[in-house]
Design an enzyme around this catalytic site. Sequence first.
Site, mmCIF file in Angstrom:
data_model
loop_
_atom_site.group_PDB
_atom_site.id
_atom_site.type_symbol
_atom_site.label_atom_id
_atom_site.label_comp_id
_atom_site.label_asym_id
_atom_site.label_seq_id
_atom_site.Cartn_x
_atom_site.Cartn_y
_atom_site.Cartn_z
ATOM 1 N N HIS A 125 26.418 26.660 30.614
ATOM 2 C CA HIS A 125 26.048 27.529 29.501
ATOM 3 C C HIS A 125 26.021 28.970 29.966
ATOM 4 O O HIS A 125 25.355 29.809 29.374
ATOM 5 C CB HIS A 125 24.681 27.165 28.946
ATOM 6 C CG HIS A 125 24.602 25.753 28.526
ATOM 7 N ND1 HIS A 125 24.273 24.755 29.393
ATOM 8 C CD2 HIS A 125 24.878 25.162 27.348
ATOM 9 C CE1 HIS A 125 24.307 23.600 28.746
ATOM 10 N NE2 HIS A 125 24.689 23.819 27.519
ATOM 11 N N HIS B 211 31.935 23.808 25.163
ATOM 12 C CA HIS B 211 32.290 23.015 26.344
ATOM 13 C C HIS B 211 33.580 22.233 26.134
ATOM 14 O O HIS B 211 33.885 21.321 26.897
ATOM 15 C CB HIS B 211 31.173 22.036 26.687
ATOM 16 C CG HIS B 211 29.831 22.670 26.789
ATOM 17 N ND1 HIS B 211 29.589 23.707 27.647
ATOM 18 C CD2 HIS B 211 28.680 22.447 26.114
ATOM 19 C CE1 HIS B 211 28.325 24.089 27.511
ATOM 20 N NE2 HIS B 211 27.754 23.352 26.585
#
Lengths: 201, 201, 331, 331
Positions: free
Chosen positions: C219, C57
């Site tokens: 995700h 991320h």
Amino acid sequence: MNGTELVVRTIAETAIANEKYFGDLDSVVGDGDFGYSLARGFEKLLDGWADLDRTNAGSFLKRCGMTIASRIGGTSGPIWGTAFLRAGAAAGEPLDRARVAAMLRAAIDGIKARGQSDVGDKTLLDALVPFTDSLEKSGDLATAARAAREAAEATSAMVAKRGRAAYTGERSRGSVDAGAMAVAVIAERISDVWQPEVTGS
Amino acid sequence: MNGTELVVRTIAETAIANEKYFGDLDSVVGDGDFGYSLARGFEKLLDGWADLDRTNAGSFLKRCGMTIASRIGGTSGPIWGTAFLRAGAAAGEPLDRARVAAMLRAAIDGIKARGQSDVGDKTLLDALVPFTDSLEKSGDLATAARAAREAAEATSAMVAKRGRAAYTGERSRGSVDAGAMAVAVIAERISDVWQPEVTGS
Amino acid sequence: MKKFVNDPKNFVPEMLEGLALAHPDTLRYVPAYNLIMRADAPRTDKVSIVQGSGSGHEPAHVMVVGRGLLDAACPGDVFAAPPMDYVYETTKLLATPKGVLLLVNNYTGDRMAFDMGKEMADADGLRTEILTVNDDVAVTDSLYTVGRRGVAGNFFVIKAVGAAAEQGAELDDLIRIGRKVNDVTRTMGVGLTACTPPAKGSPLFELGADEIEFGVGIHGEPGRERRRLTDADAIVDALLDAVVPDLPYQSGDRVALMINGLGGTPVSELYLLYRHAHQRLAERGIRVGRSYVNEYCTSLDMAGASLTLVRLDDEIETLLAAPADAPVNPF
Amino acid sequence: MKKFVNDPKNFVPEMLEGLALAHPDTLRYVPAYNLIMRADAPRTDKVSIVQGSGSGHEPAHVMVVGRGLLDAACPGDVFAAPPMDYVYETTKLLATPKGVLLLVNNYTGDRMAFDMGKEMADADGLRTEILTVNDDVAVTDSLYTVGRRGVAGNFFVIKAVGAAAEQGAELDDLIRIGRKVNDVTRTMGVGLTACTPPAKGSPLFELGADEIEFGVGIHGEPGRERRRLTDADAIVDALLDAVVPDLPYQSGDRVALMINGLGGTPVSELYLLYRHAHQRLAERGIRVGRSYVNEYCTSLDMAGASLTLVRLDDEIETLLAAPADAPVNPF
Ligand SMILES: Nc1ncnc2c1ncn2[C@@H]1O[C@H](COP(=O)(O)OP(=O)(O)O)[C@@H](O)[C@H]1O
Ligand SMILES: Nc1ncnc2c1ncn2[C@@H]1O[C@H](COP(=O)(O)OP(=O)(O)O)[C@@H](O)[C@H]1O
Ligand SMILES: [Mg+2]
Ligand SMILES: [Mg+2]
Ligand SMILES: [Mg+2]
Ligand SMILES: [Mg+2]
């Protein structure tokens, strides 16, 4: 003046109609924007079409050249703009075969100076010069357009020495130059739509 | 102790060998890391294998649980770690059918508590509980492994209510749960390699 | 999608090592726990702020460690919450008399790891609090999940509590501020392509040439639904339609507007999205007081973006405007 | 590759409008010339610094307009140099008594536009100078081209002359500084995927799943040669082998090291590349004094990266470290 207007309008419309084709050609070893740049620039020329100075062929072409040079981005704006400006400067009456050839030679010289380029560098010059040679000799647009196409196709065997394609060196061999092919396609369209009284003389 | 060691080693080796398969299952409606997380964690368990406390089955399993809980990331670390810790706490002598069943029940309760999940949520519980039921009833590992596989395959019809797959709601229907299938595959491998003297009793 | 990667198992440690080498004066790297911490942490005069979460991320969260932001981040592997002992050991290393604030994005794995890590730290007598971030409006049916996910809005919580902690705020006040920011923050994302985790080597899901994943998670989890690819303005409209009524944000509100890139979308496109969002909000009487257009919380190399709104008040705005330093995008 | 786009013809103006809406206090947008300028420009007490170039390289150059950086940028369409009159009109708008410095990346189209635009401005009696940037070592045979291309190293020239201009330096001194930085700056790039211009809608070239374009240009032009995809460290080694001997950078040198993302590569991978480059330079006795890991000059959504080295001396290092403000990545 009507002939000149028709020729310029045909150039503009052909460039707009072939946006995708010209862009695809430029994307083989270039950056793919040639079709887009020409199309957007000539659209702008047509937008202001009605208001262009029509005093004579020379001032009309110069006005077109200014618009093109100042509105088309990339390499093509300065190159095509200069060509129109120089052709306009060489215009005059009568607009006969010799005069047209002189205007084309002036455009060619302008491109060479602006682009620091010459025949053999795999640019639009490699179609424009054979086109001019043939037109001067034959006085026949269709013949000259055929010469332009043959020459444009022959650029495929050349290695680019100017423009973005030159960065790829040997790898530029095997694909035609986008600018040269654009000249050929435009020449063919002009030969289709224009039957000048002058070219026979 | 030899049986316990063999079972844990088989779980670890099966998880490592099926890294890609388990990961692919988790990528259908999850995030694809299940195979990787298990494999890396069990690799670390095998790395320290020689030094694990082997006083008895209970302490051995608890040590494994600690390693798994602290070394496996994602949801699986806490879930599988808790299962091993609880199973270890329920271990004792003799390691007979009833004891094994009790250890599995303890593991299941631990997972439920840690995951705030239950049978029917489309998680590994949906294979582990049928496996335990069958083993308790039949005393036969192969039979129990078959029950686990059937149950794992049946998760395909379920909607996920826990874990990352739950975010996709109805769209989680139509694919098996990665954790449940991992339990089935591991159960099959254990039934292949382990012929316990105890399970008959 | 092709990647720059060596052995995929080393993807996270090699990235962290690079980060530490590039910022030797401000950051310290503790390989055993994937830990990136401020070189001057822990500072006894302030609460330490720690975030975990999976990797993939970036810049969240290892690249927002710095003055006025996080004191440390201990990520797990790609898309996997950190193991419990990373949380525990990080908490011990960052412990100060004023305490440790643990920021957790709301996912099962992260919550478990932080709950267990905190339990162990508390047993050692350390002072810790957990603050959960859950700004993602894509998750509608929270009955079946642990509730809404924490996504890009997380940045605003970090920025606000980071600024307050720098000014000496106490742990309970940071909890109040963090909750307040989280409560007025909403995000919705859209994916144009699937991301490719290094260890998997192929895209996480298949998306047709004319499909987009609406409400995609960070995700690579599929989102709320698959939709037809439309022009950019229509996508912005759909994102706003999900986000605005949720709080709701209303005429007269002053907001922070974030267009966050998911990793594979160039910043040119993000500003193009921003334009329409800003204009549409203005039409609804909602004024953008602060703008954030960049990558803040990505999903590896996914092409896509998320839109976040934060309703501003004077306290939040002052904290968001406070100075901050980080390897990337401190504002 | 899918994109966020409305009518592709409006891609650039819509991006610029978004930029102006997001930064109303610091930037001003003049649609007629794609012009983004500092809200406080022109300032009579300083030289104005202007850059053109095609669009599609964001944040270069419209997003590095700000204090200590550019005073204005007038990009053309995607990958097309700005038309001459953008340059001319921008120069007129930015004119100050101390002059206007025109930064040009070395491409045929850009040079022509700036030469023509400068001629016209000079005819109006304005004081202007052109400074050409050409840091790309990928172009080997400069006999056949206008010479080396200007790529990501451009940022360092902007940063240095921007800082000096802010401190009141005169036009000729800026030319000296800019030339000096350009002379010690070298870049080499590699593409993992082709980029997709919005107006074309499909990738500019085809690249096999295991191929990379070594020495790729920032306009998606094919590069020096096609190579097999290798692991990240081997790619870094190849980039260093092209860059280091070129100046050459030598043992004892202090350098700035930039790993620049080309648009589709996430920052995690950039830091992974940075790690190996930093370590390999250290092995050669070359010390990294300043680090730059982010997107500075992109090629739309191309996955890939470039590596830039700048040999530092005290003057350059001080200018690079000077304060700066811009929508993105000012350092
Ligand atoms: N130096 C030059 N002199 C003459 N013609 C040139 C030169 N460079 C490029 N060209 C022509 O221009 C065409 C490309 O135009 P365009 O795509 O607008 O340029 P670019 O994207 O490289 O700036 C080439 O196909 C070639 O025919
Ligand atoms: N709350 C839960 N309780 C029990 N098992 C769960 C729970 N959530 C997920 N699981 C199991 O874990 C598996 C996914 O593990 P993992 O990939 O490590 O988790 P994630 O990536 O979502 O953090 C699922 O297939 C499911 O079997
Ligand atoms: Mg081109
Ligand atoms: Mg998972
Ligand atoms: Mg995960
Ligand atoms: Mg171009």
